[in-house]
Design a protein around this motif. Structure first.
Motif, PDB file in Angstrom:
ATOM      1  N   GLU A 294      31.201  34.844  56.351  1.00 51.73           N
ATOM      2  CA  GLU A 294      30.351  35.768  55.569  1.00 51.73           C
ATOM      3  C   GLU A 294      31.069  37.111  55.560  1.00 51.73           C
ATOM      4  N   LEU A 295      31.666  37.722  56.582  1.00 54.08           N
ATOM      5  CA  LEU A 295      32.497  38.941  56.546  1.00 54.08           C
ATOM      6  C   LEU A 295      33.514  38.780  55.588  1.00 54.08           C
ATOM      7  N   LEU A 296      34.419  37.564  55.740  1.00 51.53           N
ATOM      8  CA  LEU A 296      35.517  37.357  54.908  1.00 51.53           C
ATOM      9  C   LEU A 296      35.129  37.380  53.363  1.00 51.53           C
ATOM     10  N   ARG A 297      34.080  36.552  53.095  1.00 49.94           N
ATOM     11  CA  ARG A 297      33.578  36.588  51.866  1.00 49.94           C
ATOM     12  C   ARG A 297      33.266  37.946  51.125  1.00 49.94           C
ATOM     13  N   SER A 298      32.467  38.943  52.019  1.00 47.40           N
ATOM     14  CA  SER A 298      32.306  40.001  51.407  1.00 47.40           C
ATOM     15  C   SER A 298      33.311  41.065  51.681  1.00 47.40           C
ATOM     16  N   GLY A 299      34.414  40.917  52.143  1.00 41.41           N
ATOM     17  CA  GLY A 299      35.593  41.736  52.059  1.00 41.41           C
ATOM     18  C   GLY A 299      35.542  42.724  53.262  1.00 41.41           C
ATOM     19  N   LYS A 300      34.677  42.366  54.055  1.00 41.15           N
ATOM     20  CA  LYS A 300      34.373  43.544  55.203  1.00 41.15           C
ATOM     21  C   LYS A 300      35.533  43.297  56.283  1.00 41.15           C
ATOM     22  N   LEU A 301      35.918  41.780  56.296  1.00 43.17           N
ATOM     23  CA  LEU A 301      36.812  41.353  57.278  1.00 43.17           C
ATOM     24  C   LEU A 301      38.140  41.061  56.610  1.00 43.17           C
ATOM     25  N   LYS A 302      39.210  41.260  56.803  1.00 48.08           N
ATOM     26  CA  LYS A 302      40.553  40.637  56.369  1.00 48.08           C
ATOM     27  C   LYS A 302      41.023  39.627  57.086  1.00 48.08           C
ATOM     28  N   ALA A 303      41.842  38.777  56.489  1.00 41.48           N
ATOM     29  CA  ALA A 303      42.712  37.670  57.451  1.00 41.48           C
ATOM     30  C   ALA A 303      44.088  37.759  56.963  1.00 41.48           C
ATOM     31  N   PRO A 304      44.784  38.821  57.626  1.00 36.62           N
ATOM     32  CA  PRO A 304      46.236  38.749  57.529  1.00 36.62           C
ATOM     33  C   PRO A 304      46.981  37.490  58.128  1.00 36.62           C
ATOM     34  N   VAL A 305      47.707  37.294  57.174  1.00 38.19           N
ATOM     35  CA  VAL A 305      48.601  35.884  57.594  1.00 38.19           C
ATOM     36  C   VAL A 305      50.165  36.161  57.053  1.00 38.19           C
ATOM     37  N   GLN A 306      50.713  35.692  57.956  1.00 36.09           N
ATOM     38  CA  GLN A 306      52.308  35.651  57.386  1.00 36.09           C
ATOM     39  C   GLN A 306      52.713  34.150  57.456  1.00 36.09           C
ATOM     40  N   THR A 307      53.292  33.944  56.377  1.00 35.65           N
ATOM     41  CA  THR A 307      53.533  32.505  55.993  1.00 35.65           C
ATOM     42  C   THR A 307      55.042  32.346  55.904  1.00 35.65           C
ATOM     43  N   VAL A 308      55.284  31.147  56.879  1.00 35.21           N
ATOM     44  CA  VAL A 308      56.701  30.705  56.773  1.00 35.21           C
ATOM     45  C   VAL A 308      56.903  29.263  56.187  1.00 35.21           C
ATOM     46  N   ASP A 309      57.721  29.212  55.215  1.00 36.89           N
ATOM     47  CA  ASP A 309      57.599  27.909  54.279  1.00 36.89           C
ATOM     48  C   ASP A 309      58.544  27.013  55.200  1.00 36.89           C
ATOM     49  N   GLY A 310      57.964  25.558  55.430  1.00 34.33           N
ATOM     50  CA  GLY A 310      58.765  24.672  55.834  1.00 34.33           C
ATOM     51  C   GLY A 310      58.767  24.351  57.432  1.00 34.33           C
ATOM     52  N   LEU A 311      58.509  22.900  57.894  1.00 29.41           N
ATOM     53  CA  LEU A 311      58.571  22.784  59.087  1.00 29.41           C
ATOM     54  C   LEU A 311      59.640  23.024  59.879  1.00 29.41           C
ATOM     55  N   GLU A 312      60.896  23.034  58.899  1.00 25.48           N
ATOM     56  CA  GLU A 312      62.362  23.296  59.744  1.00 25.48           C
ATOM     57  C   GLU A 312      62.290  24.679  60.067  1.00 25.48           C
ATOM     58  N   ASN A 313      61.683  25.445  59.674  1.00 28.57           N
ATOM     59  CA  ASN A 313      61.697  26.997  60.167  1.00 28.57           C
ATOM     60  C   ASN A 313      60.735  27.297  61.350  1.00 28.57           C
ATOM     61  N   ALA A 314      59.867  26.270  61.802  1.00 27.06           N
ATOM     62  CA  ALA A 314      59.131  26.553  62.769  1.00 27.06           C
ATOM     63  C   ALA A 314      59.709  27.249  64.186  1.00 27.06           C
ATOM     64  N   PRO A 315      60.778  26.810  64.654  1.00 29.70           N
ATOM     65  CA  PRO A 315      61.206  27.462  65.947  1.00 29.70           C
ATOM     66  C   PRO A 315      61.768  28.936  65.634  1.00 29.70           C
ATOM     67  N   GLN A 316      62.025  29.007  64.483  1.00 33.32           N
ATOM     68  CA  GLN A 316      62.696  30.667  64.050  1.00 33.32           C
ATOM     69  C   GLN A 316      61.390  31.414  64.123  1.00 33.32           C
ATOM     70  N   ALA A 317      60.222  30.728  63.487  1.00 37.85           N
ATOM     71  CA  ALA A 317      58.990  31.466  63.259  1.00 37.85           C
ATOM     72  C   ALA A 317      58.628  31.929  64.668  1.00 37.85           C
ATOM     73  N   LEU A 318      58.806  31.050  65.663  1.00 39.89           N
ATOM     74  CA  LEU A 318      58.154  31.347  66.922  1.00 39.89           C
ATOM     75  C   LEU A 318      58.889  32.438  67.540  1.00 39.89           C
ATOM     76  N   ILE A 319      60.349  32.447  67.430  1.00 41.69           N
ATOM     77  CA  ILE A 319      61.007  33.408  68.032  1.00 41.69           C
ATOM     78  C   ILE A 319      60.751  34.823  67.214  1.00 41.69           C
ATOM     79  N   ASP A 320      60.559  34.751  65.948  1.00 43.91           N
ATOM     80  CA  ASP A 320      60.198  36.075  65.306  1.00 43.91           C
ATOM     81  C   ASP A 320      58.861  36.619  65.893  1.00 43.91           C
ATOM     82  N   LEU A 321      57.864  35.737  65.986  1.00 43.30           N
ATOM     83  CA  LEU A 321      56.516  36.109  66.655  1.00 43.30           C
ATOM     84  C   LEU A 321      56.726  36.784  67.891  1.00 43.30           C
ATOM     85  N   LEU A 322      57.570  36.219  68.900  1.00 45.07           N
ATOM     86  CA  LEU A 322      57.677  36.793  70.271  1.00 45.07           C
ATOM     87  C   LEU A 322      58.403  38.023  70.255  1.00 45.07           C
ATOM     88  N   GLU A 323      59.084  38.111  69.237  1.00 43.47           N
ATOM     89  CA  GLU A 323      60.008  39.535  68.919  1.00 43.47           C
ATOM     90  C   GLU A 323      59.017  40.701  68.211  1.00 43.47           C
TER      91      GLU A 323
END
Lengths: 341, 341
Positions: A294-323
């Motif tokens: 409900e909060l998302l639909r009403s705009g009171k809560l945001k869902a920030p997401v950072q998307t990395v495209d492609g399974l091949e980039n998963a390890p780098q995404a984890l490295i970036d996250l940990l940094e």
């Protein structure tokens, strides 16, 4: 995208001695698995990347330590491709621990069917365990009261950025600790934090003092280490610390020394410090997620997401996250749903 | 005994850089104080010696840090010599923060009249704040269930030896950590602990493992430091740590590093670690002390006391206490009651 009939898998190759690197993973291509009686074949759409994965590599946590040779563990969202279970049909969106791979065969009891028509970006973070962790740590563990000062570390992360917003909605003064001035500005301007503290500035204590003129009542801890010690030093009597994670420890082989002053500071200030794991609170999840939706639909809560495209980039995404190079939930987009939803 | 008309006072002279020594105190003789309107003149019978005194010397705690030149702070039992307050008469036994001195002038609101006819040895420990702290830490904070394993550190101390007995009465398996085999034997044979662990043995981890085959559910922590870290490593999921004190830190100028693994181990095992101060729970004190009195009278609870004769020996008594050379409550016998009770 994987070639047809091929399942790409990221194998956990070796235990890091220091920071996680791409050399700790290896991609393997195997044949598509087949669903046995009662099982589901699912195609992974989104793989989650989270600091907990580092802990799983290093040690026994709420799950046994990952062993080299296993598919890298990861929560995610998937689409049912083939169902040999009565309760599921192809096209259903499910979440579960599918690992970093294109396809998985799972038991129905190990997945959860998600409501149709909800953006994957909402389902992967706010409406998944990271968002739920923000609720549990704040409202089941720390229990802030309106007007209290709540500090959130790792505030730019998947759980932290939800905790910041929930504490604000609960009427608290919210101080967000994150790395870098730009991330702090985002937390204040986009997510409503009252103030931001840049732990990389070299003046953590001074910034914390300036941002929390009336001390700190509740601390949602995603980092541990020096940030935890600095917050404890500014905490008010009867303060509460919800220990959600300790990302400062994840990139170390040995977890090392604890925060200075513990336990003396806990005694003097009657502080409660409590670790939690979301799995102990799953009975509350449906209600909490209905509220979040409900909060998302009403705009009171945001869902920030950072998307990395492609399974091949998963390890780098984890490295970036940990940094700390993410804003909000880090997700790997593996495939698009084939079925209309 | 003080000469008539003279009040001996131990003055807190200077802040220790390292361990507390006699050089940090100085005895002064001053004239007997006189009670103003509404005040009481009391003669100290028993001065308490407790690890908290070291903390009061070093830093702000639940009370402001002691300043050089002040009378050394100390709880104690005293007899009213002169009352200029309606509620008190000479001969009343009171407790309060009288300091290390023969006489004190106090406001009636700062003392508590104790029931007549109870041994001072009971009043100073079990029926005072140290005994009450054992109740608060165990039953208000940690809340052990019958059959659970409860570990108590500083088990030979005033609070620890009560905590050991209370946990045993509550149906728990009780493991007492103390320094030296003799103290451990005393805790098992005289106070009913199921096992003792000698932290000076050099094999704390091994002894702890042997004494706690089913892990640890509750830890009553009087020490902090390495003992705390070792207990956390053996703790079961949903374990609870009542942080009562941190005597391992009191003899240091800087409290130093915290216990290894915090907060990671708190998260993985959902551990609650909570500091407490007895003053927050005083509303429960009358009931708790009535219960303790019955247990003492029936012999189900013992009140171990170590008595040092003479106010002149108070600093050495504190030094001995901080080095762990006491069994039970350490008290300095300053004078005998003059009035029949």
């Amino acid at each position: 995208m994987a070639p047809i009939g091929v399942n790409r898998q990221w194998i956990y190759k070796q235990r890091p001695q220091d920071a996680v690197g791409v050399e700790h993973f290896e991609m393997r291509e195997v044949a598509l698995p087949t669903a046995g009686a009662g099982q589901l074949l699912v195609r992974v759409l989104v793989a989650s990347v989270s600091p907990g994965q580092r802990a799983w590599m290093m040690t026994d946590t709420y799950r046994p330590r990952l062993q080299p040779g296993e598919v890298m563990a990861s929560y995610g969202l998937a689409e049912v491709v083939e169902s040999r279970s009565e309760g599921f049909t192809p096209g259903d969106i499910v979440d579960g621990d599918f690992g970093w791979q294109d396809y998985a065969v799972v038991a129905p009891g190990a997945v959860r069917r998600r409501q149709a028509g909800i953006p994957l970006e909402w389902l992967v973070g706010v409406l998944n365990l990271t968002g739920f962790a923000a609720h549990v740590g704040l409202f089941e563990v720390a229990r802030p009261r309106p007007g209290e000062t709540v500090v959130v570390s790792g505030a730019g992360g998947a759980t932290g950025c939800v905790a910041v917003q929930l504490a604000k909605l609960a009427g608290c003064r919210v101080v967000a600790i994150a790395g870098g001035a730009a991330k702090g500005q985002w937390l204040v301007e986009d997510l409503g934090a009252d103030a931001a503290v840049d732990y990389k500035s070299g003046d953590l204590d001074g910034q914390l003092q300036a941002a929390c003129p009336e001390g700190i009542d509740v601390y949602f801890d995603n980092t541990g280490g020096e940030i935890l010690a600095a917050v404890l030093a500014r905490m008010n009597a009867h303060g509460r610390v919800a220990c959600c994670g300790s990302v400062s420890q994840y990139n170390q082989d040995d977890w090392g020394e604890g925060p200075r002053g513990v336990p003396g500071v806990l005694v003097a200030k009657r502080i409660r410090m409590q670790g939690f794991v979301v799995f102990d609170h799953l009975h509350r999840r449906p209600n909490v997620e209905s509220g979040f939706l409900e909060l998302l639909r009403s705009g009171k809560l945001k869902a920030p997401v950072q998307t990395v495209d492609g399974l091949e980039n998963a390890p780098q995404a984890l490295i970036d996250l940990l940094e700390g190079r993410n804003r909000g939930k880090m997700m790997v987009s593996v495939a698009s749903p084939r079925q209309p939803r």
